[in-house]
Design an enzyme around this catalytic site. Structure first.
Site, PDB file in Angstrom:
ATOM      1  CE  LYS A   9      33.792  39.805  47.641  1.00 20.11           C
ATOM      2  NZ  LYS A   9      35.016  40.352  48.460  1.00 20.11           N
ATOM      3  CE1 TYR A  49      34.931  35.707  51.413  1.00 21.77           C
ATOM      4  CE2 TYR A  49      32.630  36.319  52.003  1.00 21.77           C
ATOM      5  CZ  TYR A  49      33.586  36.439  51.236  1.00 21.77           C
ATOM      6  OH  TYR A  49      33.758  37.289  50.071  1.00 21.77           O
ATOM      7  CG  PHE A  57      39.025  40.502  57.744  1.00 26.30           C
ATOM      8  CD1 PHE A  57      38.160  39.752  56.576  1.00 26.30           C
ATOM      9  CD2 PHE A  57      40.411  40.387  57.909  1.00 26.30           C
ATOM     10  CE1 PHE A  57      38.851  38.808  56.201  1.00 26.30           C
ATOM     11  CE2 PHE A  57      40.998  39.260  57.091  1.00 26.30           C
ATOM     12  CZ  PHE A  57      40.206  38.641  56.166  1.00 26.30           C
ATOM     13  NE  ARG A  85      42.243  34.290  43.764  1.00 23.07           N
ATOM     14  CZ  ARG A  85      42.020  34.967  45.002  1.00 23.07           C
ATOM     15  NH1 ARG A  85      40.669  34.616  45.480  1.00 23.07           N
ATOM     16  NH2 ARG A  85      42.792  35.450  45.845  1.00 23.07           N
ATOM     17  NE  ARG A 102      39.033  41.658  44.442  1.00 19.56           N
ATOM     18  CZ  ARG A 102      39.490  40.301  45.189  1.00 19.56           C
ATOM     19  NH1 ARG A 102      40.758  40.178  45.044  1.00 19.56           N
ATOM     20  NH2 ARG A 102      38.382  39.880  45.788  1.00 19.56           N
ATOM     21  CG  ASN A 112      37.521  42.479  47.599  1.00 22.37           C
ATOM     22  OD1 ASN A 112      36.434  42.379  47.750  1.00 22.37           O
ATOM     23  ND2 ASN A 112      38.785  42.175  48.115  1.00 22.37           N
ATOM     24  CG  HIS A 115      34.461  35.070  46.351  1.00 16.51           C
ATOM     25  ND1 HIS A 115      35.193  34.863  47.245  1.00 16.51           N
ATOM     26  CD2 HIS A 115      34.229  33.936  45.571  1.00 16.51           C
ATOM     27  CE1 HIS A 115      35.613  33.694  47.202  1.00 16.51           C
ATOM     28  NE2 HIS A 115      34.871  32.783  46.428  1.00 16.51           N
ATOM     29  CD  GLU A 126      34.838  29.477  47.146  1.00 18.23           C
ATOM     30  OE1 GLU A 126      35.657  29.733  47.959  1.00 18.23           O
ATOM     31  OE2 GLU A 126      34.601  30.088  45.975  1.00 18.23           O
TER      32      GLU A 126
HETATM   33  P1  DAT Z   1      40.272  36.893  47.943  1.00 18.14           P
HETATM   34  O1  DAT Z   1      38.826  37.733  48.322  1.00 18.14           O
HETATM   35  O2  DAT Z   1      40.976  37.825  47.161  1.00 18.14           O
HETATM   36  O3  DAT Z   1      40.288  35.773  47.912  1.00 18.14           O
HETATM   37  P2  DAT Z   1      40.721  36.524  50.995  1.00 18.14           P
HETATM   38  O4  DAT Z   1      40.107  35.239  50.753  1.00 18.14           O
HETATM   39  O5  DAT Z   1      41.854  36.793  51.573  1.00 18.14           O
HETATM   40  O6  DAT Z   1      40.772  37.412  49.593  1.00 18.14           O
HETATM   41  O7  DAT Z   1      39.796  37.535  51.883  1.00 18.14           O
HETATM   42  C1  DAT Z   1      37.982  37.425  51.684  1.00 18.14           C
HETATM   43  C2  DAT Z   1      37.679  38.838  51.721  1.00 18.14           C
HETATM   44  O8  DAT Z   1      37.948  39.228  53.093  1.00 18.14           O
HETATM   45  C3  DAT Z   1      38.206  39.910  50.708  1.00 18.14           C
HETATM   46  O9  DAT Z   1      37.757  39.659  49.443  1.00 18.14           O
HETATM   47  C4  DAT Z   1      38.250  41.113  51.600  1.00 18.14           C
HETATM   48  C5  DAT Z   1      38.272  40.515  53.037  1.00 18.14           C
HETATM   49  N1  DAT Z   1      39.594  41.088  53.614  1.00 18.14           N
HETATM   50  C6  DAT Z   1      40.472  40.319  53.372  1.00 18.14           C
HETATM   51  N2  DAT Z   1      41.667  40.542  53.937  1.00 18.14           N
HETATM   52  C7  DAT Z   1      41.433  41.874  54.763  1.00 18.14           C
HETATM   53  C8  DAT Z   1      41.714  42.887  55.488  1.00 18.14           C
HETATM   54  N3  DAT Z   1      42.992  42.690  55.822  1.00 18.14           N
HETATM   55  N4  DAT Z   1      40.868  43.779  56.022  1.00 18.14           N
HETATM   56  C9  DAT Z   1      39.610  44.034  55.574  1.00 18.14           C
HETATM   57  N5  DAT Z   1      38.962  42.859  54.692  1.00 18.14           N
HETATM   58  C10 DAT Z   1      39.679  42.056  54.425  1.00 18.14           C
HETATM   59 MG    MG Z   2      39.338  34.012  49.261  1.00 18.06          MG
END
Ligand code: DAT
Ligand code: MG
Length: 151
Positions: A9, A49, A57, A85, A102, A112, A115, A126
């Site tokens: 990222k 996304y 967010f 993961r 992370r 973070n 991805h 994806e």
């Molecule tokens: P991951 O990247 O671990 O698969 P995710 O798919 O739930 O997590 O979310 C995608 C991204 O969105 C994540 O890497 C960071 C952002 N994100 C997720 N939850 C968030 C939150 N509560 N506040 C801010 N950003 C968030």
């Molecule tokens: Mg995800």
């Protein structure tokens, strides 16, 4: 063999952490079968996304992921989705275990670093957003044979 999509990222690119992130995944035993650098536009970010559309967010996430060039790669290996993961650690770096990407390099959920697809089904979807089939290069490594002998 299972495949998963990885994005290095914008925060990781800006901080010079692309090498260490890719290296950790390689050292886990995963094989790079496709890799390129690009800057995501808003449309691609919204598709990638899509599952998060409507969340508080979402707009910040799209803005962040489009803010700088990224590296996108396909990694292949046994249980690649789960292995990546695990190696990434929990979504919120503040909660991620030390020893994970992370957990070692982040503290902020909005930054973070990396991805990784969360299921084989989403991985296929994806991967197709970023790579055409011809760009994914399957190849043998000597180590594949060694590892097979150990089973
Ligand atoms: P991951 O990247 O671990 O698969 P995710 O798919 O739930 O997590 O979310 C995608 C991204 O969105 C994540 O890497 C960071 C952002 N994100 C997720 N939850 C968030 C939150 N509560 N506040 C801010 N950003 C968030
Ligand atoms: Mg995800």
């Amino acid at each position: 063999m299972e495949r998963s999509l990885v994005l290095v990222k914008p925060d990781a690119m800006q901080r010079g952490l692309a090498g260490v992130i890719i290296s950790r995944l390689e050292r886990r035993g995963l094989k790079i079968v496709a890799i390129k650098m690009l800057q995501m536009d808003k449309a691609l970010a919204q598709r990638h996304y899509a599952i998060h559309q409507g969340k508080a967010f979402f707009n910040d996430l799209v803005e962040f992921i489009t803010s700088s060039p990224i590296i996108t790669a396909v990694f292949e290996g046994e249980k690649a989705v789960e292995a990546i993961r695990q190696t990434m650690g929990e979504t919120d770096p503040a909660k991620a275990s030390p020893g994970t990407i992370r957990g070692d390099f982040g503290l902020d959920i909005g930054h973070n670093l990396v991805h990784g697809s969360d299921s084989t089904e989403n991985a296929e979807k994806e991967i197709s957003l970023f790579f055409s089939p011809e760009e994914i290069l399957s190849y043998a490594k000597e180590i594949d044979n060694c590892m097979k002998d150990l089973k």
